[in-house]
Enzyme design. Structure first.
Site, PDB file in Angstrom:
ATOM      1  N   ASP A  30      -7.255   2.833   0.878  1.00 42.84           N
ATOM      2  CA  ASP A  30      -6.879   2.833  -0.541  1.00 42.84           C
ATOM      3  C   ASP A  30      -6.447   4.226  -0.984  1.00 42.84           C
ATOM      4  OD1 ASP A  30      -6.426   1.745  -3.034  1.00 42.84           O
ATOM      5  OD2 ASP A  30      -8.502   1.928  -3.691  1.00 42.84           O
ATOM      6  N   GLY A  31      -5.527   4.247  -1.915  1.00 42.67           N
ATOM      7  CA  GLY A  31      -5.103   5.511  -2.506  1.00 42.67           C
ATOM      8  C   GLY A  31      -3.689   5.934  -2.111  1.00 42.67           C
ATOM      9  N   ARG A  34      -1.506   6.525  -5.328  1.00 41.61           N
ATOM     10  CA  ARG A  34      -1.859   7.761  -6.057  1.00 41.61           C
ATOM     11  C   ARG A  34      -1.433   9.006  -5.282  1.00 41.61           C
ATOM     12  NH1 ARG A  34      -7.792   5.871  -6.853  1.00 41.61           N
ATOM     13  NH2 ARG A  34      -6.971   4.220  -5.513  1.00 41.61           N
ATOM     14  N   ARG A  43       5.873   5.016  -4.346  1.00 40.38           N
ATOM     15  CA  ARG A  43       4.646   4.487  -3.728  1.00 40.38           C
ATOM     16  C   ARG A  43       4.857   4.111  -2.259  1.00 40.38           C
ATOM     17  NH1 ARG A  43       0.511   2.684  -6.920  1.00 40.38           N
ATOM     18  NH2 ARG A  43       0.084   1.039  -5.415  1.00 40.38           N
ATOM     19  N   HIS A  47       2.615   4.520   1.346  1.00 44.06           N
ATOM     20  CA  HIS A  47       2.226   3.523   2.350  1.00 44.06           C
ATOM     21  C   HIS A  47       2.621   3.978   3.756  1.00 44.06           C
ATOM     22  CE1 HIS A  47       0.886   1.032  -0.807  1.00 44.06           C
ATOM     23  NE2 HIS A  47       2.081   0.735  -1.271  1.00 44.06           N
ATOM     24  N   SER A  75      -3.968  -7.538   1.020  1.00 41.02           N
ATOM     25  CA  SER A  75      -4.851  -8.585   0.516  1.00 41.02           C
ATOM     26  C   SER A  75      -4.025  -9.719  -0.089  1.00 41.02           C
ATOM     27  CB  SER A  75      -5.825  -8.022  -0.520  1.00 41.02           C
ATOM     28  OG  SER A  75      -5.242  -8.051  -1.798  1.00 41.02           O
ATOM     29  N   LEU A 141     -12.054  -0.814  22.316  1.00 40.66           N
ATOM     30  CA  LEU A 141     -12.153  -0.787  20.852  1.00 40.66           C
ATOM     31  C   LEU A 141     -11.523  -2.074  20.335  1.00 40.66           C
ATOM     32  CD1 LEU A 141     -12.654   0.740  18.114  1.00 40.66           C
ATOM     33  CD2 LEU A 141     -10.292   1.539  18.297  1.00 40.66           C
ATOM     34  N   ARG A 198     -14.795   3.074   1.834  1.00 42.39           N
ATOM     35  CA  ARG A 198     -13.638   2.992   0.942  1.00 42.39           C
ATOM     36  C   ARG A 198     -13.305   4.378   0.417  1.00 42.39           C
ATOM     37  NH1 ARG A 198     -11.768  -1.619  -3.265  1.00 42.39           N
ATOM     38  NH2 ARG A 198      -9.761  -0.664  -3.755  1.00 42.39           N
ATOM     39  N   SER A 206     -13.198  -5.481  -3.418  1.00 44.90           N
ATOM     40  CA  SER A 206     -11.864  -6.069  -3.559  1.00 44.90           C
ATOM     41  C   SER A 206     -11.607  -7.251  -2.626  1.00 44.90           C
ATOM     42  CB  SER A 206     -10.783  -4.997  -3.360  1.00 44.90           C
ATOM     43  OG  SER A 206     -10.882  -4.014  -4.348  1.00 44.90           O
TER      44      SER A 206
END
Ligand code: IPE
Ligand code: MG
Length: 259
Positions: A30-31, A34, A43, A47, A75, A141, A198, A206
């Site tokens: 997240d973020g 911003r 934006r 990403h 999401s 992993l 988070r 969320s």
């Protein structure tokens, strides 16, 4: 390049274990928005920078004793963003796999993409299935990418599938225990997350891994995802290690003291 080819070889013990059980860490990336805004950038650029952070974290995970890494990529609620932003988010798996799939393959990372395929382009679904197929025999992993995923949607699908079993006469309503129900979730082959991280300062789940989070520890960090580094993850794990996990029970010393 050679310096990066280090941490993983299939089946090898994971470095940094310190005698402790390997971790399942789940991250709400997240973020990004911003981060871009602070730089006066669109934006979408945030990403793209977020994908670079993901690459860093996947690479660092094994040396931090992480065996399962589950990340929230898109999401079921993210569809309500502007069309151009959704298009950029849809391009992220391809952006990630195009550059990193050979390395994931080589270093023993097993990739799985969970979430609904409805709404995704056929091309995108193909890319994800290919990444899964190419890494299917890896086991150092386990990287699970939740994409077009929602915790409630996953629970609803699980309930539907169990109901279908009942309707077909293959199960009885009374058969449904918590453990049985978990077998119908898209995370059925993963242990529950130990730690949910988070970044970005937001403190909410969320709609991520709702069922699975029952006894997870949460660490919220004041850093935007594109700036997230192995050091931040290390700090989150250090915080996790100070927690006293009791799973609803009391520890023996307390019982003795109370006794
Ligand atoms: C997370 O960053 C990216 C995803 C939705 C996958 P955001 O786009 O939510 O960034 P902020 O919260 O607006 O800063
Ligand atoms: Mg956000």
């Amino acid at each position: 390049m050679a310096a990066q080819e280090n941490t993983l070889s299939a089946g090898a013990p994971i470095e940094g274990a310190d005698g402790e059980a390997p971790l399942h860490v789940a991250i709400v990336m997240d973020g990004n928005g911003r981060w871009a805004k602070r730089r006066g950038l669109p934006r979408t650029v945030g990403h793209q920078a977020g994908v670079e952070a993901l690459k860093r974290i996947v690479q660092a995970a094994p040396s931090l004793n992480i065996r399962w890494l589950t990340i929230f990529g898109f999401s079921t609620e993210n569809w309500s963003r502007p069309v151009a932003e959704v298009a950029e988010l849809m391009a992220l798996p391809q952006r990630y796999f195009r550059t990193d799939l050979p390395r994931l393959e080589r270093e023993g990372v097993r990739v799985r993409v969970i979430g609904r395929s409805e709404g995704l382009s056929r091309e995108l679904v193909k890319i994800c299935r290919e990444a899964e197929a190419r890494t299917a025999s890896n086991d150092s992993l386990y990287l699970t990418i939740a994409f077009n995923y929602g915790g409630q949607a996953d629970i609803a699908s699980a309930a539907q599938r169990f109901a279908e079993e009942v309707a077909a006469g293959r199960a009885k309503p009374g058969d449904l225990t918590e453990a049985k129900f978990a077998e119908y979730l898209s995370t059925s082959d993963l242990p529950p997350p130990d730690l949910i991280v988070r970044p970005s300062g937001e403190q909410r789940l969320s709609n991520f891994v709702l069922w699975e989070a029952a006894y997870a520890e949460f660490v919220f960090q004041d850093v935007l995802w594109p700036d997230y580094s192995a050091e931040h993850l290390k700090a989150a794990i250090a915080e996790y290690r100070t927690r006293d996990r009791r799973y609803g029970a009391v520890i023996t010393d307390d019982v003795l003291a109370a006794g």
